[in-house]
Design a protein around this motif. Sequence first.
Motif, PDB file in Angstrom:
ATOM      1  N   ASP A   1       0.841  -1.199   0.000  1.00 32.12           N
ATOM      2  CA  ASP A   1       0.000   0.000   0.000  1.00 32.12           C
ATOM      3  C   ASP A   1       0.875   1.248   0.000  1.00 32.12           C
ATOM      4  O   ASP A   1       1.360   1.698   1.042  1.00 32.12           O
ATOM      5  CB  ASP A   1      -0.918  -0.009   1.226  1.00 32.12           C
ATOM      6  N   GLU A   2       1.073   1.837  -1.160  1.00 32.76           N
ATOM      7  CA  GLU A   2       1.959   2.992  -1.291  1.00 32.76           C
ATOM      8  C   GLU A   2       1.387   4.254  -0.649  1.00 32.76           C
ATOM      9  O   GLU A   2       2.111   5.257  -0.516  1.00 32.76           O
ATOM     10  CB  GLU A   2       2.272   3.249  -2.765  1.00 32.76           C
ATOM     11  N   SER A   3       0.119   4.226  -0.240  1.00 30.94           N
ATOM     12  CA  SER A   3      -0.448   5.391   0.432  1.00 30.94           C
ATOM     13  C   SER A   3      -0.024   5.475   1.895  1.00 30.94           C
ATOM     14  O   SER A   3      -0.210   6.521   2.537  1.00 30.94           O
ATOM     15  CB  SER A   3      -1.976   5.351   0.351  1.00 30.94           C
ATOM     16  N   LEU A   4       0.549   4.409   2.426  1.00 33.67           N
ATOM     17  CA  LEU A   4       0.952   4.375   3.827  1.00 33.67           C
ATOM     18  C   LEU A   4       2.345   4.975   4.000  1.00 33.67           C
ATOM     19  O   LEU A   4       3.166   4.955   3.079  1.00 33.67           O
ATOM     20  CB  LEU A   4       0.954   2.931   4.343  1.00 33.67           C
ATOM     21  N   PRO A   5       2.643   5.506   5.201  1.00 37.49           N
ATOM     22  CA  PRO A   5       3.980   6.067   5.445  1.00 37.49           C
ATOM     23  C   PRO A   5       5.073   5.007   5.302  1.00 37.49           C
ATOM     24  O   PRO A   5       4.841   3.809   5.522  1.00 37.49           O
ATOM     25  CB  PRO A   5       3.889   6.565   6.896  1.00 37.49           C
ATOM     26  N   ALA A   6       6.264   5.452   4.964  1.00 41.67           N
ATOM     27  CA  ALA A   6       7.371   4.531   4.723  1.00 41.67           C
ATOM     28  C   ALA A   6       7.696   3.689   5.946  1.00 41.67           C
ATOM     29  O   ALA A   6       8.009   2.500   5.830  1.00 41.67           O
ATOM     30  CB  ALA A   6       8.610   5.310   4.277  1.00 41.67           C
ATOM     31  N   ASN A   7       7.627   4.274   7.153  1.00 43.32           N
ATOM     32  CA  ASN A   7       7.972   3.508   8.346  1.00 43.32           C
ATOM     33  C   ASN A   7       6.956   2.397   8.609  1.00 43.32           C
ATOM     34  O   ASN A   7       7.319   1.318   9.102  1.00 43.32           O
ATOM     35  CB  ASN A   7       8.094   4.427   9.557  1.00 43.32           C
ATOM     36  N   VAL A   8       5.683   2.630   8.271  1.00 44.60           N
ATOM     37  CA  VAL A   8       4.666   1.593   8.432  1.00 44.60           C
ATOM     38  C   VAL A   8       4.934   0.440   7.464  1.00 44.60           C
ATOM     39  O   VAL A   8       4.855  -0.735   7.832  1.00 44.60           O
ATOM     40  CB  VAL A   8       3.253   2.182   8.212  1.00 44.60           C
ATOM     41  N   ARG A   9       5.254   0.777   6.243  1.00 44.35           N
ATOM     42  CA  ARG A   9       5.552  -0.257   5.246  1.00 44.35           C
ATOM     43  C   ARG A   9       6.851  -0.993   5.581  1.00 44.35           C
ATOM     44  O   ARG A   9       6.967  -2.200   5.347  1.00 44.35           O
ATOM     45  CB  ARG A   9       5.640   0.375   3.858  1.00 44.35           C
ATOM     46  N   LEU A  10       7.834  -0.284   6.140  1.00 46.25           N
ATOM     47  CA  LEU A  10       9.093  -0.931   6.515  1.00 46.25           C
ATOM     48  C   LEU A  10       8.867  -1.941   7.638  1.00 46.25           C
ATOM     49  O   LEU A  10       9.425  -3.049   7.600  1.00 46.25           O
ATOM     50  CB  LEU A  10      10.114   0.116   6.946  1.00 46.25           C
ATOM     51  N   GLU A  11       8.077  -1.583   8.618  1.00 46.13           N
ATOM     52  CA  GLU A  11       7.749  -2.539   9.687  1.00 46.13           C
ATOM     53  C   GLU A  11       7.088  -3.774   9.093  1.00 46.13           C
ATOM     54  O   GLU A  11       7.413  -4.919   9.461  1.00 46.13           O
ATOM     55  CB  GLU A  11       6.834  -1.878  10.712  1.00 46.13           C
ATOM     56  N   ALA A  12       6.161  -3.573   8.161  1.00 42.29           N
ATOM     57  CA  ALA A  12       5.501  -4.703   7.505  1.00 42.29           C
ATOM     58  C   ALA A  12       6.500  -5.546   6.718  1.00 42.29           C
ATOM     59  O   ALA A  12       6.406  -6.783   6.697  1.00 42.29           O
ATOM     60  CB  ALA A  12       4.392  -4.198   6.585  1.00 42.29           C
ATOM     61  N   LEU A  13       7.451  -4.887   6.057  1.00 40.22           N
ATOM     62  CA  LEU A  13       8.487  -5.617   5.320  1.00 40.22           C
ATOM     63  C   LEU A  13       9.254  -6.556   6.250  1.00 40.22           C
ATOM     64  O   LEU A  13       9.483  -7.731   5.924  1.00 40.22           O
ATOM     65  CB  LEU A  13       9.444  -4.620   4.675  1.00 40.22           C
ATOM     66  N   ALA A  14       9.660  -6.048   7.409  1.00 45.23           N
ATOM     67  CA  ALA A  14      10.431  -6.866   8.344  1.00 45.23           C
ATOM     68  C   ALA A  14       9.616  -8.054   8.849  1.00 45.23           C
ATOM     69  O   ALA A  14      10.119  -9.187   8.894  1.00 45.23           O
ATOM     70  CB  ALA A  14      10.909  -6.008   9.513  1.00 45.23           C
ATOM     71  N   PHE A  15       8.377  -7.805   9.229  1.00 41.37           N
ATOM     72  CA  PHE A  15       7.542  -8.913   9.694  1.00 41.37           C
ATOM     73  C   PHE A  15       7.303  -9.919   8.566  1.00 41.37           C
ATOM     74  O   PHE A  15       7.335 -11.136   8.785  1.00 41.37           O
ATOM     75  CB  PHE A  15       6.209  -8.393  10.231  1.00 41.37           C
ATOM     76  N   LEU A  16       7.079  -9.427   7.362  1.00 41.28           N
ATOM     77  CA  LEU A  16       6.794 -10.322   6.242  1.00 41.28           C
ATOM     78  C   LEU A  16       7.950 -11.281   5.983  1.00 41.28           C
ATOM     79  O   LEU A  16       7.758 -12.501   5.899  1.00 41.28           O
ATOM     80  CB  LEU A  16       6.496  -9.508   4.984  1.00 41.28           C
ATOM     81  N   VAL A  17       9.159 -10.742   5.841  1.00 39.95           N
ATOM     82  CA  VAL A  17      10.277 -11.613   5.484  1.00 39.95           C
ATOM     83  C   VAL A  17      10.623 -12.561   6.631  1.00 39.95           C
ATOM     84  O   VAL A  17      11.023 -13.717   6.412  1.00 39.95           O
ATOM     85  CB  VAL A  17      11.511 -10.798   5.040  1.00 39.95           C
ATOM     86  N   HIS A  18      10.466 -12.088   7.863  1.00 37.77           N
ATOM     87  CA  HIS A  18      10.737 -12.973   9.001  1.00 37.77           C
ATOM     88  C   HIS A  18       9.733 -14.118   9.054  1.00 37.77           C
ATOM     89  O   HIS A  18      10.108 -15.279   9.234  1.00 37.77           O
ATOM     90  CB  HIS A  18      10.685 -12.182  10.303  1.00 37.77           C
ATOM     91  N   PHE A  19       8.462 -13.807   8.887  1.00 37.80           N
ATOM     92  CA  PHE A  19       7.430 -14.840   9.006  1.00 37.80           C
ATOM     93  C   PHE A  19       7.468 -15.830   7.849  1.00 37.80           C
ATOM     94  O   PHE A  19       7.150 -17.005   8.025  1.00 37.80           O
ATOM     95  CB  PHE A  19       6.049 -14.198   9.120  1.00 37.80           C
ATOM     96  N   ILE A  20       7.849 -15.379   6.666  1.00 35.93           N
ATOM     97  CA  ILE A  20       8.002 -16.327   5.561  1.00 35.93           C
ATOM     98  C   ILE A  20       9.096 -17.338   5.906  1.00 35.93           C
ATOM     99  O   ILE A  20       8.973 -18.531   5.607  1.00 35.93           O
ATOM    100  CB  ILE A  20       8.306 -15.602   4.238  1.00 35.93           C
ATOM    101  N   GLY A  21      10.159 -16.877   6.554  1.00 35.56           N
ATOM    102  CA  GLY A  21      11.163 -17.815   7.023  1.00 35.56           C
ATOM    103  C   GLY A  21      10.610 -18.752   8.080  1.00 35.56           C
ATOM    104  O   GLY A  21      10.749 -19.976   7.991  1.00 35.56           O
ATOM    105  N   ASP A  22       9.959 -18.202   9.086  1.00 31.66           N
ATOM    106  CA  ASP A  22       9.448 -19.014  10.194  1.00 31.66           C
ATOM    107  C   ASP A  22       8.500 -20.112   9.728  1.00 31.66           C
ATOM    108  O   ASP A  22       8.556 -21.240  10.219  1.00 31.66           O
ATOM    109  CB  ASP A  22       8.712 -18.122  11.203  1.00 31.66           C
ATOM    110  N   VAL A  23       7.606 -19.788   8.810  1.00 28.68           N
ATOM    111  CA  VAL A  23       6.592 -20.771   8.421  1.00 28.68           C
ATOM    112  C   VAL A  23       7.199 -21.950   7.674  1.00 28.68           C
ATOM    113  O   VAL A  23       6.586 -23.018   7.597  1.00 28.68           O
ATOM    114  CB  VAL A  23       5.475 -20.100   7.583  1.00 28.68           C
ATOM    115  N   HIS A  24       8.407 -21.788   7.158  1.00 27.98           N
ATOM    116  CA  HIS A  24       9.058 -22.887   6.451  1.00 27.98           C
ATOM    117  C   HIS A  24       9.836 -23.811   7.381  1.00 27.98           C
ATOM    118  O   HIS A  24      10.274 -24.884   6.960  1.00 27.98           O
ATOM    119  CB  HIS A  24       9.977 -22.347   5.348  1.00 27.98           C
ATOM    120  N   MET A  25      10.029 -23.424   8.638  1.00 27.78           N
ATOM    121  CA  MET A  25      10.646 -24.337   9.600  1.00 27.78           C
ATOM    122  C   MET A  25       9.566 -25.299  10.077  1.00 27.78           C
ATOM    123  O   MET A  25       8.549 -24.870  10.626  1.00 27.78           O
ATOM    124  CB  MET A  25      11.227 -23.564  10.777  1.00 27.78           C
TER     125      MET A  25
END
Length: 297
Positions: free
Chosen positions: A131-155
């Motif tokens: 969602d490009e309408s959201l502030p960069a820091n909100v999207r960055l937090e989502a980026l970190a959670f996304l990449v971490h959880f994609i890793g976690d779900v594969h364990m």
Amino acid sequence: MGHRAIRNRFLIAFAALLALLPAQAQAWGFYAHRTTAAIAMENVRPETRAGIARLLRAAPELGVEGCDLASLEDASTWPDCLRKDYWRWGYTFAWHYRTAPVCEAYEPRANCSGQNCILAQIERNQLILSDESLPANVRLEALAFLVHFIGDVHMPLHSGDHDDRGGNDIDTAYGIAPGLNLHWIWDGPLAERAITSSPVPLVRRYTAAERAELGGGTSADWGRESWETSRDFVYPNAFDRPACEGEDLPDETALTQEDIERAIPISQKRVTQAGIRMAEYLDAAFAPGALPEPERD
């Protein structure tokens, strides 16, 4: 000095070294997570790489001291670093897993009230990131959670459970190293050995055919894969018997060198799949209009 005395001294020293390792370094959330992020960065589109770089500049706005966030590899471990600030981030800790009994039918929507599980949070954070309408820091937090959880779900043991908290309650020796547990082994030493022992580097640009074979699916699909891997391989390999036949599994076991060797290709594949699929989800998130509307219960 006899062989037994030498062996005992080695075990004591090894156990002491493990105890000194920081919690983040002991988990899949350190080495394997960073490897999945490195794989993803080798396989995303240039536009995605540029978009990630732009968002990373907003890291100071998150107000999190002591947790590096200057690269996608940093982002992949950032959510585990938040554990030091329970008062602020404790509500996110249930997002790292969604275990399900391996001897019952798999229900991807069970145990996920209010989106408080890994499957829902992967999809939610991808939508926030896109969602490009959201502030960069909100999207960055989502980026970190996304990449971490994609890793976690594969364990596998973040999804599979045998009434043992995903293997955390099973005392398990790793070869000659005692005093670990089954979850910890799959998180740490097994994943590290799988990555470092691969005859071909896991971090590289994969061919289109390789990406087609290893990629695809949704968080629910990946959770089911991990659950099935726990049922069909992790528990049988650890106890030399089917997971769901006969008496209850004991609360302690040992992985022999043969057990470990059999597990290495399984772990390698899950790490690689996580990286390739992460690249796909990131490319989709940085391609406006490419994401579907979120599902609602």
